[in-house]
Write a protein that holds these residues in place. Structure first.
Motif, PDB file in Angstrom:
ATOM      1  N   THR A   1      21.303 -23.690 -17.802  1.00  0.00           N
ATOM      2  CA  THR A   1      21.025 -22.798 -16.679  1.00  0.00           C
ATOM      3  C   THR A   1      20.237 -21.582 -17.137  1.00  0.00           C
ATOM      4  O   THR A   1      19.371 -21.075 -16.414  1.00  0.00           O
ATOM      5  CB  THR A   1      22.344 -22.353 -16.019  1.00  0.00           C
ATOM      6  N   THR A   2      20.534 -21.108 -18.350  1.00  0.00           N
ATOM      7  CA  THR A   2      19.796 -19.968 -18.890  1.00  0.00           C
ATOM      8  C   THR A   2      18.325 -20.304 -19.079  1.00  0.00           C
ATOM      9  O   THR A   2      17.442 -19.481 -18.786  1.00  0.00           O
ATOM     10  CB  THR A   2      20.409 -19.525 -20.231  1.00  0.00           C
ATOM     11  N   LEU A   3      18.038 -21.511 -19.554  1.00  0.00           N
ATOM     12  CA  LEU A   3      16.646 -21.924 -19.725  1.00  0.00           C
ATOM     13  C   LEU A   3      15.922 -21.961 -18.378  1.00  0.00           C
ATOM     14  O   LEU A   3      14.776 -21.510 -18.259  1.00  0.00           O
ATOM     15  CB  LEU A   3      16.588 -23.297 -20.399  1.00  0.00           C
ATOM     16  N   LEU A   4      16.598 -22.492 -17.368  1.00  0.00           N
ATOM     17  CA  LEU A   4      16.002 -22.504 -16.030  1.00  0.00           C
ATOM     18  C   LEU A   4      15.824 -21.090 -15.495  1.00  0.00           C
ATOM     19  O   LEU A   4      14.863 -20.807 -14.768  1.00  0.00           O
ATOM     20  CB  LEU A   4      16.875 -23.320 -15.076  1.00  0.00           C
ATOM     21  N   SER A   5      16.745 -20.206 -15.875  1.00  0.00           N
ATOM     22  CA  SER A   5      16.639 -18.812 -15.437  1.00  0.00           C
ATOM     23  C   SER A   5      15.397 -18.149 -16.020  1.00  0.00           C
ATOM     24  O   SER A   5      14.710 -17.380 -15.337  1.00  0.00           O
ATOM     25  CB  SER A   5      17.892 -18.039 -15.853  1.00  0.00           C
ATOM     26  N   ILE A   6      15.101 -18.452 -17.278  1.00  0.00           N
ATOM     27  CA  ILE A   6      13.907 -17.880 -17.915  1.00  0.00           C
ATOM     28  C   ILE A   6      12.643 -18.364 -17.204  1.00  0.00           C
ATOM     29  O   ILE A   6      11.720 -17.585 -16.930  1.00  0.00           O
ATOM     30  CB  ILE A   6      13.875 -18.247 -19.406  1.00  0.00           C
ATOM     31  N   VAL A   7      12.606 -19.663 -16.901  1.00  0.00           N
ATOM     32  CA  VAL A   7      11.452 -20.216 -16.180  1.00  0.00           C
ATOM     33  C   VAL A   7      11.321 -19.564 -14.810  1.00  0.00           C
ATOM     34  O   VAL A   7      10.215 -19.215 -14.362  1.00  0.00           O
ATOM     35  CB  VAL A   7      11.588 -21.744 -16.042  1.00  0.00           C
ATOM     36  N   HIS A   8      12.460 -19.385 -14.145  1.00  0.00           N
ATOM     37  CA  HIS A   8      12.442 -18.766 -12.816  1.00  0.00           C
ATOM     38  C   HIS A   8      11.905 -17.342 -12.868  1.00  0.00           C
ATOM     39  O   HIS A   8      11.107 -16.933 -12.008  1.00  0.00           O
ATOM     40  CB  HIS A   8      13.855 -18.779 -12.234  1.00  0.00           C
ATOM     41  N   VAL A   9      12.309 -16.590 -13.875  1.00  0.00           N
ATOM     42  CA  VAL A   9      11.871 -15.195 -13.976  1.00  0.00           C
ATOM     43  C   VAL A   9      10.372 -15.103 -14.245  1.00  0.00           C
ATOM     44  O   VAL A   9       9.707 -14.165 -13.787  1.00  0.00           O
ATOM     45  CB  VAL A   9      12.677 -14.469 -15.077  1.00  0.00           C
ATOM     46  N   VAL A  10       9.819 -16.070 -14.964  1.00  0.00           N
ATOM     47  CA  VAL A  10       8.375 -16.074 -15.214  1.00  0.00           C
ATOM     48  C   VAL A  10       7.609 -16.090 -13.890  1.00  0.00           C
ATOM     49  O   VAL A  10       6.685 -15.297 -13.665  1.00  0.00           O
ATOM     50  CB  VAL A  10       7.980 -17.282 -16.085  1.00  0.00           C
TER      51      VAL A  10
ATOM     52  N   LEU B   1       6.686 -21.532  -6.443  1.00  0.00           N
ATOM     53  CA  LEU B   1       7.343 -21.796  -7.723  1.00  0.00           C
ATOM     54  C   LEU B   1       8.576 -20.913  -7.915  1.00  0.00           C
ATOM     55  O   LEU B   1       9.538 -21.318  -8.562  1.00  0.00           O
ATOM     56  CB  LEU B   1       6.354 -21.583  -8.870  1.00  0.00           C
ATOM     57  N   LYS B   2       8.548 -19.719  -7.358  1.00  0.00           N
ATOM     58  CA  LYS B   2       9.724 -18.845  -7.449  1.00  0.00           C
ATOM     59  C   LYS B   2      10.903 -19.458  -6.698  1.00  0.00           C
ATOM     60  O   LYS B   2      12.034 -19.479  -7.202  1.00  0.00           O
ATOM     61  CB  LYS B   2       9.396 -17.460  -6.889  1.00  0.00           C
ATOM     62  N   ILE B   3      10.643 -19.976  -5.518  1.00  0.00           N
ATOM     63  CA  ILE B   3      11.711 -20.601  -4.734  1.00  0.00           C
ATOM     64  C   ILE B   3      12.162 -21.905  -5.383  1.00  0.00           C
ATOM     65  O   ILE B   3      13.362 -22.180  -5.486  1.00  0.00           O
ATOM     66  CB  ILE B   3      11.230 -20.848  -3.290  1.00  0.00           C
ATOM     67  N   LEU B   4      11.205 -22.705  -5.855  1.00  0.00           N
ATOM     68  CA  LEU B   4      11.547 -23.997  -6.450  1.00  0.00           C
ATOM     69  C   LEU B   4      12.411 -23.829  -7.693  1.00  0.00           C
ATOM     70  O   LEU B   4      13.454 -24.487  -7.829  1.00  0.00           O
ATOM     71  CB  LEU B   4      10.270 -24.763  -6.797  1.00  0.00           C
ATOM     72  N   THR B   5      12.009 -22.950  -8.601  1.00  0.00           N
ATOM     73  CA  THR B   5      12.790 -22.752  -9.829  1.00  0.00           C
ATOM     74  C   THR B   5      14.154 -22.131  -9.534  1.00  0.00           C
ATOM     75  O   THR B   5      15.141 -22.441 -10.208  1.00  0.00           O
ATOM     76  CB  THR B   5      12.014 -21.869 -10.816  1.00  0.00           C
ATOM     77  N   ALA B   6      14.209 -21.273  -8.519  1.00  0.00           N
ATOM     78  CA  ALA B   6      15.501 -20.683  -8.138  1.00  0.00           C
ATOM     79  C   ALA B   6      16.446 -21.754  -7.605  1.00  0.00           C
ATOM     80  O   ALA B   6      17.640 -21.776  -7.941  1.00  0.00           O
ATOM     81  CB  ALA B   6      15.291 -19.590  -7.091  1.00  0.00           C
ATOM     82  N   GLN B   7      15.913 -22.655  -6.783  1.00  0.00           N
ATOM     83  CA  GLN B   7      16.742 -23.720  -6.229  1.00  0.00           C
ATOM     84  C   GLN B   7      17.224 -24.678  -7.321  1.00  0.00           C
ATOM     85  O   GLN B   7      18.370 -25.129  -7.305  1.00  0.00           O
ATOM     86  CB  GLN B   7      15.957 -24.493  -5.168  1.00  0.00           C
ATOM     87  N   LEU B   8      16.357 -24.977  -8.274  1.00  0.00           N
ATOM     88  CA  LEU B   8      16.755 -25.850  -9.379  1.00  0.00           C
ATOM     89  C   LEU B   8      17.828 -25.186 -10.238  1.00  0.00           C
ATOM     90  O   LEU B   8      18.795 -25.835 -10.657  1.00  0.00           O
ATOM     91  CB  LEU B   8      15.536 -26.199 -10.235  1.00  0.00           C
ATOM     92  N   GLU B   9      17.661 -23.899 -10.496  1.00  0.00           N
ATOM     93  CA  GLU B   9      18.650 -23.179 -11.302  1.00  0.00           C
ATOM     94  C   GLU B   9      20.010 -23.157 -10.614  1.00  0.00           C
ATOM     95  O   GLU B   9      21.039 -23.423 -11.237  1.00  0.00           O
ATOM     96  CB  GLU B   9      18.169 -21.749 -11.556  1.00  0.00           C
ATOM     97  N   MET B  10      20.015 -22.845  -9.328  1.00  0.00           N
ATOM     98  CA  MET B  10      21.275 -22.791  -8.597  1.00  0.00           C
ATOM     99  C   MET B  10      21.935 -24.166  -8.531  1.00  0.00           C
ATOM    100  O   MET B  10      23.145 -24.305  -8.782  1.00  0.00           O
ATOM    101  CB  MET B  10      21.038 -22.262  -7.184  1.00  0.00           C
ATOM    102  N   ALA B  11      21.151 -25.192  -8.208  1.00  0.00           N
ATOM    103  CA  ALA B  11      21.706 -26.537  -8.074  1.00  0.00           C
ATOM    104  C   ALA B  11      22.273 -27.030  -9.400  1.00  0.00           C
ATOM    105  O   ALA B  11      23.368 -27.608  -9.446  1.00  0.00           O
ATOM    106  CB  ALA B  11      20.634 -27.500  -7.573  1.00  0.00           C
ATOM    107  N   PHE B  12      21.549 -26.797 -10.488  1.00  0.00           N
ATOM    108  CA  PHE B  12      22.029 -27.252 -11.791  1.00  0.00           C
ATOM    109  C   PHE B  12      23.309 -26.521 -12.179  1.00  0.00           C
ATOM    110  O   PHE B  12      24.229 -27.119 -12.750  1.00  0.00           O
ATOM    111  CB  PHE B  12      20.959 -27.034 -12.856  1.00  0.00           C
TER     112      PHE B  12
END
Length: 291
Positions: free
Chosen positions: A204-213, A222-233
């Motif tokens: 989840t931390t790795l996805l969080s880094i991608v989301h923050v980028v 991409l902000k919404i997509l990465t946020a949704q992936l982070e939350m779902a995972f």
């Protein structure tokens, strides 16, 4: 960013729908399983909260993406964007609170349980602080509601703070279970299984880094997509403990049944349960592995 790598609205909808459907199915099964087992506890309350956030977020993504990105925003997408932002924070931290409550329940009545309780309180405080700050900033500045593409661009410091909070919380969710294993005698395969479940939170931390980028770049899709992936995972990871435990019990039971059929009279098999000692009556709900 090139158009080849940038997802379209259809790609956003398809990705979110697939991931959220898997998350909803797993979480619903987990809650149903805990109910029929009569082992409902605070971790399941937070899992149910995360499930509600995932459902709300998935519906909001469809409403938000129903209007072309280059068109002037109207009330529907604006409300949907607010719900996406709020449900992301609630879903992400509710899943972490669910895992922390599992640690509290499974930990022996020692310093570890005290630390786990304090960590749970800290998780709740961080979630509330992040949510208030996001809502306050976006509510104070209404200009973003008039500009296409619709996106409330928070300060980069918010994204960095979020990554730090994600990293510290996910590390806590790995370190505390490791400390619990030092106080409990479990076979090596069960220790690996138990620790691997909680170690999934590091992803989840790795996805969080991608989301923050993409958060800093203010790319709405991409902000919404990465946020949704982070939350779902994160929600899926919090569901792994009851799911993996159930599968482990089923597979071990089949192995024992097969052994009994193969050696009906020559051998005697003893089934025991390994419990973590605790004064809490709920403390042995998940670590009752068949050995």
């Amino acid at each position: 960013m090139s158009g080849i790598l940038h997802p379209s609205i259809v790609g956003l909808r398809v990705s979110v729908t697939i991931v959220h459907t898997c998350t909803i199915v797993l979480t619903s099964w987990r809650l149903w399983y805990k109910i029929i087992q009569q082992r409902w506890w605070w971790e399941d309350v937070w899992a149910a909260t995360a499930l509600a956030a995932v459902i709300t977020s998935g519906v909001s993504v469809w409403i938000f993406s129903g209007t072309p990105m280059d068109s002037k925003p109207w009330d529907g997408p604006i409300i949907a964007y607010w719900l996406i932002m709020i449900s992301f924070t609630i879903g992400l931290w509710s899943s972490r609170l669910s895992m922390m409550c599992s640690i509290v329940r499974l930990s022996p009545p020692t310093r570890i349980r005290t630390v786990a309780c304090c960590s749970a309180a800290a998780f709740g405080a961080i979630a509330i602080a992040l949510l208030i700050h996001k809502c306050w900033f976006c509510a104070r500045n209404h200009d973003w509601e008039e500009i296409a593409p619709l996106s409330c661009s928070l300060a980069s410091s918010v994204g960095i703070t979020q990554v730090i909070a994600d990293f510290l919380s996910d590390m806590t969710l790995v370190v505390l279970p490791a400390q619990i294993l030092h106080q409990v005698k479990l076979p090596r395969n069960q220790r690996i299984l138990f620790l691997s479940v909680f170690s999934g939170s590091l992803m989840t931390t790795l996805l969080s880094i991608v989301h923050v980028v993409f958060f800093i770049q203010a790319d709405p899709i991409l902000k919404i997509l990465t946020a949704q992936l982070e939350m779902a995972f994160s929600v899926i990871v919090c569901d792994l403990l009851p799911i993996v435990t159930c599968l482990y019990k089923v597979l071990r039971s089949r192995d024992l049944d097969l052994s009994h059929r193969r050696y009906p009279t020559e051998s005697m098999f003893l089934t025991t349960f390994v419990d973590i000692p605790s004064s809490d009556s709920h403390a042995t709900a998940e670590l009752k592995f068949i050995t």
